[in-house]
Scaffold this active site. Structure first.
Site, PDB file in Angstrom:
ATOM      1  N   ASN A 112     -19.708 -13.045  42.237  1.00 41.46           N
ATOM      2  CA  ASN A 112     -18.300 -13.455  42.300  1.00 41.46           C
ATOM      3  C   ASN A 112     -17.545 -12.772  41.163  1.00 41.46           C
ATOM      4  OD1 ASN A 112     -15.846 -14.737  42.419  1.00 41.46           O
ATOM      5  ND2 ASN A 112     -16.601 -16.726  41.689  1.00 41.46           N
TER       6      ASN A 112
ATOM      7  N   LYS B  77     -14.403 -12.852  40.593  1.00 47.69           N
ATOM      8  CA  LYS B  77     -13.245 -13.650  40.169  1.00 47.69           C
ATOM      9  C   LYS B  77     -11.997 -12.756  40.041  1.00 47.69           C
ATOM     10  CE  LYS B  77     -16.439 -16.668  37.771  1.00 47.69           C
ATOM     11  NZ  LYS B  77     -16.537 -17.929  37.101  1.00 47.69           N
TER      12      LYS B  77
ATOM     13  N   HIS C 288     -14.883 -23.097  45.873  1.00 49.91           N
ATOM     14  CA  HIS C 288     -15.328 -22.780  44.510  1.00 49.91           C
ATOM     15  C   HIS C 288     -14.669 -23.761  43.534  1.00 49.91           C
ATOM     16  CE1 HIS C 288     -15.893 -20.725  40.698  1.00 49.91           C
ATOM     17  NE2 HIS C 288     -16.895 -20.094  41.278  1.00 49.91           N
TER      18      HIS C 288
ATOM     19  N   GLU D  99     -13.427 -23.481  40.678  1.00 48.59           N
ATOM     20  CA  GLU D  99     -12.185 -23.055  40.006  1.00 48.59           C
ATOM     21  C   GLU D  99     -10.993 -23.273  40.926  1.00 48.59           C
ATOM     22  OE1 GLU D  99     -13.479 -19.153  38.788  1.00 48.59           O
ATOM     23  OE2 GLU D  99     -14.810 -20.050  37.289  1.00 48.59           O
TER      24      GLU D  99
ATOM     25  N   GLU E  10     -23.201 -25.420  42.485  1.00 47.89           N
ATOM     26  CA  GLU E  10     -22.657 -24.895  41.237  1.00 47.89           C
ATOM     27  C   GLU E  10     -22.159 -26.052  40.371  1.00 47.89           C
ATOM     28  OE1 GLU E  10     -21.500 -20.528  41.522  1.00 47.89           O
ATOM     29  OE2 GLU E  10     -19.772 -21.663  42.181  1.00 47.89           O
TER      30      GLU E  10
ATOM     31  N   GLY F 114     -19.407 -20.482  33.773  1.00 43.87           N
ATOM     32  CA  GLY F 114     -18.695 -19.746  32.731  1.00 43.87           C
ATOM     33  C   GLY F 114     -18.839 -20.346  31.348  1.00 43.87           C
TER      34      GLY F 114
ATOM     35  N   SER G 130     -23.676 -19.816  35.099  1.00 45.37           N
ATOM     36  CA  SER G 130     -24.183 -19.084  33.934  1.00 45.37           C
ATOM     37  C   SER G 130     -25.552 -18.441  34.183  1.00 45.37           C
ATOM     38  CB  SER G 130     -24.219 -19.989  32.697  1.00 45.37           C
ATOM     39  OG  SER G 130     -22.897 -20.351  32.319  1.00 45.37           O
TER      40      SER G 130
END
Ligand code: PEP
Length: 249
Positions: A10, A12, A96, A98, A167, A173, A212
């Site tokens: 990904n 991003k 996702h 985010e 996730e 991150g 991560s």
């Protein structure tokens, strides 16, 4: 049941077109050396075109990071699943964290999954708990709620077109990775949800771990029960790190 490994990157909101082209070329080379592993990259919309050109003839699937749930219409700034299919996309991230953090609801994720399937593409459905959820002991309940909404309108016959990514939000991150034991427990819980809703067909979708992932922890995670692949964010932007993850998959 053996499921082919799936390693996804990904990207991003990173990489201008020329950078995306270079990274895609590196990923295509690395993927060619691992023919038994399925590979996908998720560039920003603006780089889809050059990445598609670069990946032509390679085994790497072109992915997109989101889409709108409507087939078309007055939705300024949005992109439909059919537009993504037209741009050469094969797989789309849905839910996702985010995007959930930016306001995407469980029900909206379900509508996006439906839109992606309707366009003949593969949803990669992302679910995961926050640190507060984990500390409150509600991880399984959160996964169940997100899964139920994401798959509310999915039929068992469509499961061959779907993959899932676990996730944990607190690991994305942050440099904090779920231990292989934590990840395996969550994957077992998700597999239970899939089989509970869809019966034996629920054994088909791959369940990827994301959060991560780096070369240093990828091998151990992949060796853990129930982990069928990896969704890699930060480390997928570094050609050498992503190649190492692929080489050890
Ligand atoms: C992600 O964006 O899905 C992700 C897992 O990011 P990172 O690997 O950087 O935690």
């Amino acid at each position: 049941m053996t499921r082919p490994r799936f390693i996804a990157g990904n990207w991003k909101m990173h990489l201008l077109a020329a950078e995306a082209r270079r990274l895609a070329a590196d990923v295509a080379t690395a993927a060619a050396a691992r023919p038994q592993v399925d590979v996908a990259v998720f560039p920003a919309f603006t780089a889809l075109h050059v990445v598609r050109e670069t990946l032509a003839g390679s085994r790497v699937l072109l992915g997109a990071q989101c889409c709108h749930e409507a087939a078309e219409g007055a939705h300024t700034g949005e992109v439909s699943a059919a537009m993504l299919a037209d741009a050469g996309v094969r797989v789309v991230l849905c839910g996702h964290s985010e995007r959930r953090a930016a306001g995407e609801t469980d029900d909206a994720v379900g509508l996006r999954v439906r839109a992606v399937l309707r366009a003949g593409l593969r949803p990669l459905v992302c679910v995961g708990e926050t640190l507060a959820d984990r500390e409150a002991g509600t991880t399984d309940g959160v996964l169940a709620r997100q899964f139920a909404a994401a798959c509310a309108d999915v039929a068992g016959a469509e499961l061959s077109s779907i993959d899932v990514a676990y996730e944990p939000v607190w690991a994305i991150g942050t440099g904090r990775t779920a231990t292989p034991q934590m990840a395996s427990a969550a994957h077992a819980s998700l597999r239970g949800l899939l089989v509970g809703k869809f019966g034996e067909a629920g054994r088909g979708p791959r369940i990827l771990y994301g959060g991560s992932v780096k070369p240093v922890n990828a091998t151990e995670l992949l060796a853990s029960p129930g982990i069928d692949g990896l969704l890699v964010g930060g480390a997928s932007l570094d050609a050498a790190q992503f190649r190492l993850i692929l080489e050890n998959s």
